[in-house]
Scaffold this motif. Sequence first.
Motif, PDB file in Angstrom:
ATOM      1  N   GLN A 237     -68.036  58.160  14.908  1.00 35.46           N
ATOM      2  CA  GLN A 237     -67.292  58.281  15.826  1.00 35.46           C
ATOM      3  C   GLN A 237     -66.814  57.237  16.699  1.00 35.46           C
ATOM      4  OE1 GLN A 237     -70.419  58.513  15.589  1.00 35.46           O
ATOM      5  NE2 GLN A 237     -71.356  60.080  17.411  1.00 35.46           N
ATOM      6  N   GLU A 238     -65.899  57.185  17.520  1.00 43.45           N
ATOM      7  CA  GLU A 238     -65.415  56.395  18.288  1.00 43.45           C
ATOM      8  C   GLU A 238     -66.035  56.087  19.859  1.00 43.45           C
ATOM      9  OE1 GLU A 238     -63.371  53.788  17.747  1.00 43.45           O
ATOM     10  OE2 GLU A 238     -62.751  54.803  15.618  1.00 43.45           O
ATOM     11  N   PHE A 239     -65.943  55.081  20.379  1.00 41.11           N
ATOM     12  CA  PHE A 239     -66.459  54.990  21.728  1.00 41.11           C
ATOM     13  C   PHE A 239     -65.375  55.068  22.734  1.00 41.11           C
ATOM     14  CE2 PHE A 239     -70.419  53.212  20.024  1.00 41.11           C
ATOM     15  CZ  PHE A 239     -71.485  53.173  21.082  1.00 41.11           C
ATOM     16  N   ALA A 240     -65.536  55.622  24.020  1.00 42.99           N
ATOM     17  CA  ALA A 240     -64.583  55.571  25.051  1.00 42.99           C
ATOM     18  C   ALA A 240     -65.224  54.544  26.167  1.00 42.99           C
ATOM     19  CB  ALA A 240     -64.329  56.644  25.822  1.00 42.99           C
ATOM     20  N   CYS A 241     -64.820  53.646  27.009  1.00 47.34           N
ATOM     21  CA  CYS A 241     -65.323  52.902  27.800  1.00 47.34           C
ATOM     22  C   CYS A 241     -65.126  53.267  29.377  1.00 47.34           C
ATOM     23  CB  CYS A 241     -64.778  51.499  27.724  1.00 47.34           C
ATOM     24  SG  CYS A 241     -65.550  50.281  28.860  1.00 47.34           S
ATOM     25  N   THR A 242     -66.030  53.510  30.187  1.00 52.79           N
ATOM     26  CA  THR A 242     -65.968  54.046  31.450  1.00 52.79           C
ATOM     27  C   THR A 242     -65.550  52.704  32.672  1.00 52.79           C
ATOM     28  OG1 THR A 242     -68.227  53.706  32.068  1.00 52.79           O
ATOM     29  CG2 THR A 242     -67.223  56.047  31.503  1.00 52.79           C
ATOM     30  N   MET A 243     -65.710  51.791  32.101  1.00 48.51           N
ATOM     31  CA  MET A 243     -65.334  50.378  32.901  1.00 48.51           C
ATOM     32  C   MET A 243     -63.799  50.359  32.703  1.00 48.51           C
ATOM     33  SD  MET A 243     -66.751  46.481  32.697  1.00 48.51           S
ATOM     34  CE  MET A 243     -65.758  46.098  30.956  1.00 48.51           C
ATOM     35  N   LEU A 244     -63.409  50.431  31.474  1.00 50.50           N
ATOM     36  CA  LEU A 244     -62.086  49.988  31.405  1.00 50.50           C
ATOM     37  C   LEU A 244     -61.161  51.180  32.055  1.00 50.50           C
ATOM     38  CD1 LEU A 244     -61.716  49.168  27.555  1.00 50.50           C
ATOM     39  CD2 LEU A 244     -61.691  47.697  29.417  1.00 50.50           C
ATOM     40  N   VAL A 245     -61.627  52.489  31.834  1.00 49.41           N
ATOM     41  CA  VAL A 245     -60.951  53.636  32.334  1.00 49.41           C
ATOM     42  C   VAL A 245     -60.986  53.437  34.007  1.00 49.41           C
ATOM     43  CG1 VAL A 245     -60.912  56.099  32.793  1.00 49.41           C
ATOM     44  CG2 VAL A 245     -61.617  54.948  30.694  1.00 49.41           C
ATOM     45  N   ALA A 246     -62.025  53.081  34.524  1.00 46.92           N
ATOM     46  CA  ALA A 246     -62.471  52.813  36.090  1.00 46.92           C
ATOM     47  C   ALA A 246     -61.618  51.824  36.441  1.00 46.92           C
ATOM     48  CB  ALA A 246     -63.596  52.331  36.408  1.00 46.92           C
ATOM     49  N   ARG A 247     -61.025  50.741  35.747  1.00 48.13           N
ATOM     50  CA  ARG A 247     -60.188  49.728  36.157  1.00 48.13           C
ATOM     51  C   ARG A 247     -58.688  50.270  36.413  1.00 48.13           C
ATOM     52  NH1 ARG A 247     -61.488  45.057  31.822  1.00 48.13           N
ATOM     53  NH2 ARG A 247     -63.547  44.256  32.870  1.00 48.13           N
ATOM     54  N   ARG A 248     -58.225  51.508  35.664  1.00 48.37           N
ATOM     55  CA  ARG A 248     -57.118  52.147  35.846  1.00 48.37           C
ATOM     56  C   ARG A 248     -57.189  53.260  37.168  1.00 48.37           C
ATOM     57  NH1 ARG A 248     -58.425  48.940  31.451  1.00 48.37           N
ATOM     58  NH2 ARG A 248     -56.429  48.501  30.326  1.00 48.37           N
ATOM     59  N   VAL A 249     -58.393  53.795  37.147  1.00 49.23           N
ATOM     60  CA  VAL A 249     -58.433  54.765  38.267  1.00 49.23           C
ATOM     61  C   VAL A 249     -58.903  54.566  39.658  1.00 49.23           C
ATOM     62  CG1 VAL A 249     -59.636  57.059  38.489  1.00 49.23           C
ATOM     63  CG2 VAL A 249     -59.059  56.528  36.268  1.00 49.23           C
ATOM     64  N   TYR A 250     -59.537  53.126  39.565  1.00 52.94           N
ATOM     65  CA  TYR A 250     -60.005  52.914  40.914  1.00 52.94           C
ATOM     66  C   TYR A 250     -59.438  51.232  40.933  1.00 52.94           C
ATOM     67  CZ  TYR A 250     -63.013  56.980  40.642  1.00 52.94           C
ATOM     68  OH  TYR A 250     -63.372  58.130  40.323  1.00 52.94           O
ATOM     69  N   PRO A 251     -58.324  50.989  40.828  1.00 52.34           N
ATOM     70  CA  PRO A 251     -57.981  49.489  40.853  1.00 52.34           C
ATOM     71  C   PRO A 251     -58.230  48.756  42.146  1.00 52.34           C
ATOM     72  CG  PRO A 251     -56.239  51.134  41.372  1.00 52.34           C
ATOM     73  CD  PRO A 251     -57.328  51.960  40.893  1.00 52.34           C
ATOM     74  N   THR A 252     -58.580  49.427  43.117  1.00 54.06           N
ATOM     75  CA  THR A 252     -59.293  48.851  44.699  1.00 54.06           C
ATOM     76  C   THR A 252     -60.676  48.686  44.637  1.00 54.06           C
ATOM     77  OG1 THR A 252     -58.994  50.954  45.507  1.00 54.06           O
ATOM     78  CG2 THR A 252     -56.813  49.755  45.741  1.00 54.06           C
ATOM     79  N   ALA A 253     -61.245  49.182  43.801  1.00 52.34           N
ATOM     80  CA  ALA A 253     -62.739  48.762  43.645  1.00 52.34           C
ATOM     81  C   ALA A 253     -62.868  47.186  43.724  1.00 52.34           C
ATOM     82  CB  ALA A 253     -63.392  49.307  42.635  1.00 52.34           C
TER      83      ALA A 253
END
Length: 204
Positions: A111-127
């Motif tokens: 199976q494939e991996f999904a990355c919460t770090m990469l997604v968080a960069r899109r969802v929370y760009p102001t972090a």
Amino acid sequence: METLAIIDFETTGLSPGEGARATEIAAVVLENGQIVRHYQSLMNAGVRVPFFITNLTGITNEMVRCAPPAAKVMQEVADFVGDLPLVAHNASFDRKFWDAELSRVGRTRQQEFACTMLVARRVYPTAPNHKLGTLAAFARLPDTGKAHRAMADTEMTAHLLCHMEETLIQRFQIGHLSHALLRVLQRVKVADLQSTIRKLIRAA
């Protein structure tokens, strides 16, 4: 949210290609936004734990010497995960070790991996940044214990994933956050996040 497996490794270095090995792994199964199963173990790969890694993680050479063999741990955790979609924070790191340690026991990831770090960069760009600990403070996630220990980081990633689902539901009225959507979002530009999600909703 669909049922997912979230994993995290602690290791002796940055890359199995440079001789680094795993010292600890944790995995949780996230079902309907709740952690329903846990797996955690230190693992003895027959290598020395560098001093700076002990300082970072608290994992000592004595702890690893007393741990089960890495091969046994990997067989167990691979069975625990099964064919569930995989998620990790900074997944490119964990994927390398998952594949390398699995190959040592004659198994291959399907199976494939999904990355919460990469997604968080899109969802929370102001972090301030998108390290797991920073995001935990930014989103006011529950405390899960010592950072840089596998189970604490795995549970924190699960909390982050659930928080991102809530954010996306509120912001874009998505039905739920699927593994397939995570894999799409981790590749889009921040400026294209809204239009991408709108297209996916219309196509659903």
